[in-house]
Write an enzyme that holds these catalytic residues in place. Sequence first.
Site, PDB file in Angstrom:
ATOM      1  CG  ASP A  38      42.440  34.210 -30.132  1.00 58.05           C
ATOM      2  OD1 ASP A  38      42.726  33.709 -31.238  1.00 58.05           O
ATOM      3  OD2 ASP A  38      42.638  33.641 -29.036  1.00 58.05           O
ATOM      4  CG  HIS A  96      40.577  30.386 -30.098  1.00 57.24           C
ATOM      5  ND1 HIS A  96      40.153  29.130 -29.765  1.00 57.24           N
ATOM      6  CD2 HIS A  96      41.407  30.778 -29.112  1.00 57.24           C
ATOM      7  CE1 HIS A  96      40.702  28.773 -28.603  1.00 57.24           C
ATOM      8  NE2 HIS A  96      41.484  29.754 -28.194  1.00 57.24           N
ATOM      9  CD  GLU A 133      46.747  29.791 -28.786  1.00 57.59           C
ATOM     10  OE1 GLU A 133      46.719  31.036 -28.762  1.00 57.59           O
ATOM     11  OE2 GLU A 133      45.826  29.084 -28.383  1.00 57.59           O
ATOM     12  CG  HIS A 150      48.799  31.208 -25.597  1.00 56.87           C
ATOM     13  ND1 HIS A 150      48.809  30.021 -24.905  1.00 56.87           N
ATOM     14  CD2 HIS A 150      47.500  31.544 -25.764  1.00 56.87           C
ATOM     15  CE1 HIS A 150      47.551  29.652 -24.665  1.00 56.87           C
ATOM     16  NE2 HIS A 150      46.737  30.553 -25.180  1.00 56.87           N
TER      17      HIS A 150
END
Lengths: 427, 355
Positions: free
Chosen positions: A229, A231, A281, A331
């Site tokens: 991830d 992110h 997500e 997610h």
Amino acid sequence: MRRREFLAASGIGLWPVRPAAFAAQSSPAPDAFRAVGSRVRVTGMKVFGVSLTPDSDRPYVFVKLETNQGVVGWGEATLEGKAGAALACLEDFREFIIGADPMQVEHHWQSMYVHSFYRAGPVMGSAISGIDQAMWDIRGKVLGLPVYQLLGGPFDPRGVRGYYHADSEDRDELLRLRQTALREGISCFKSGLPEYYEWIGTRAKIERAVRHIQGLREGLGPDIDIAVDFHAKTSPSVATIICKEVEPVNLLFIEEPCPPENVKAMARIARRTTVPIATGERLIAPYGCRELIEMGAIDILQTDINHVGGITALWKVAAMADASGISMAPHACEGPIGGMATLHVDAAMPNFLVQEICSGVQPGMKEKVWEEWFGFPAMRMVDGRFPLPEKPGLGFELSEASLKKFPFGGTRPMARVFHEDGSVAEW
Amino acid sequence: MADLDITTLDTWMLREPTSRRGYCVLRLKTKSGLAGFGECGEVSVAEIEAAKRVVTGRAATSYEAVRIQLSGAPRAQAGINMATLDLVGKFTKAPVYHVLGGPTRHRVRALASLDGAADEDLVASLKARHSAGFRAFAVPLPPVSARNQGQAFAEAVSRRFDKLRAVAGDADFVLSGAISLTPGDAGRLAAAIERLHLQWFDEPCPLSNLSAVRKITDESATPLGFGRHIEQSGEVQDALREEVVDILRPDLARHGISQIRRMAALAETYYVAVAPHHEGGPIGTVAALHLAASLPNFFMQHIPIPSAEADRRMRAELTGGSVETVKDGFVALPTGPGLGIAVDEKALDKYKERA
């Protein structure tokens, strides 16, 4: 002439006709659906802010709908860092929901989305998600089937494949994790990147990121799938460099290689590497996913059932993604209701890949609380899969009393991180 | 859920006596004795046998998982999808549109085709269909005699609608192109008839080369309907992405309920409505009504009512009374469990051409 026929004949028999310039019909809509609806009506809505720890940045936001048939439905509207806003937005929808026939969940979804005029961002998306899940819970209970069967599943009766998080950089710990995974049938882990990155990366940071990913493969072995991830800590430039370097590691996917606002930037990263790209997500409603899917750039979509618009929206997004050959890896990093709701949709997706839950191999305090609430180990895998609930609806009972032990600790911001020079960093 | 395990698949290949229109009715039976019905287009015995191998022993509730495995029986898939949903509805004692999250509407806007080729025949057909309750009508193009049609053709189209509007001022019209024009000709005609404010121009040309089709939408504001020959959702996505479709017309007999719901989800994000193409029988019509009541972006359903009385009688007999009654331009939703009709198996046997 009955009222419905009169209204139909006079041309105003539709759902509330109240554009400003026309004669406003201020009373609730005539019950145009009386002949074709069910007898179930929502009679009450309760919202709960639930903080597992007093300083939690993501107090669970739960919604409970009560009906005239005694059946209740639970949904989750948890919004990380914005609990107060999600609770308030649920209240804003009270008028939409009281008196509603939950069978018509698609109709109410449309009404909440369209009649809000301003299109849904994360706050409204989360509130709609909670109400939508609760309506599906009621629908399943009234119809006597688990939600995944109403949706036409399961594709895999063994359950829903999942992954845990593995945040270690330590070789021995990763080797132990591998042994546990092989023993317990866990087939996949996800890790993150070790640092924060500016939009141009320093050589040392990039090399540490690459080494971290290579280390995951060396520790976990070739036969465990690994996802990383990013992110959105990385810019397209930094992400692409790291992706190129780790192509030989054959990751299951890398996630959010850049922030979500600029779809073309995301597509550019995807075009420049063979590493499968996952994102989504933070996207709201099927509308919010259209451009990303249309571009055909990404490989995996990760919309979150607590934000995208509940079961109704996650199902649609999965259908849209399927038309482009995009897989779904939803997610889930909030509470257990959304977690269990997402399993139902996963089980009915032809293009399902893997389900997240923000837990480790060893259950912690959170997982123990969930087990206490539901009477079974919610969102814990068996043989690498989340077992499918067998009861109607979402498949669990939850008592309000059990939530009282964890009173709402108020809204807390998510982590605020900064670079070496004090400027704002993505985490 | 062993109760809903499918034990048998039986089929009736039917043909209307006068129109010679053919369609296949499918019946699934479960271990618990429930029967679910569906309909698809004409389908080979070999395909039915392939479908039987897939569905036998499967739970009707896993209708999506079953659907995916019917790629070897693409025609039968549509009918099996309807029949599995009929079973789920009957088991849950709810109309199929409740199972699917509806109703999103309490009645379904209807479209009828006008019969005939000459203007006078169309006017007569319009009068008959209008008094049967329809308010929207699909009208054929005048005969297309050559490529690059000139002014006379555009005027013939306009004249046709003038004559039709003269007898039914409250009517709406769809112009059926029947895939008979080139994109260039279709673009010019679409621009010429813009101000007739038709509901849409249906299938004016093949939906193959999308950049060629795009000429039509680039040159006019006349909405375009496409989709009856589409096989895959990806083709729907291409048409939407290229902005060539204003109303999506997937074929009910080819896709059934679930696959059209998936296509509709794509269309919704482009603000594009769905009007499923339907030229089959009355069980298909009922399935289309449930589909319509499950979609937020449904617009209108073609109801293929035959002009011959014998054909209409057959359709009514199959479903134990006509379900294709139109009032003020709309069809009522069925309200019983499943598809909400009592299929008459004696009538199926009576009209059966083969299994």
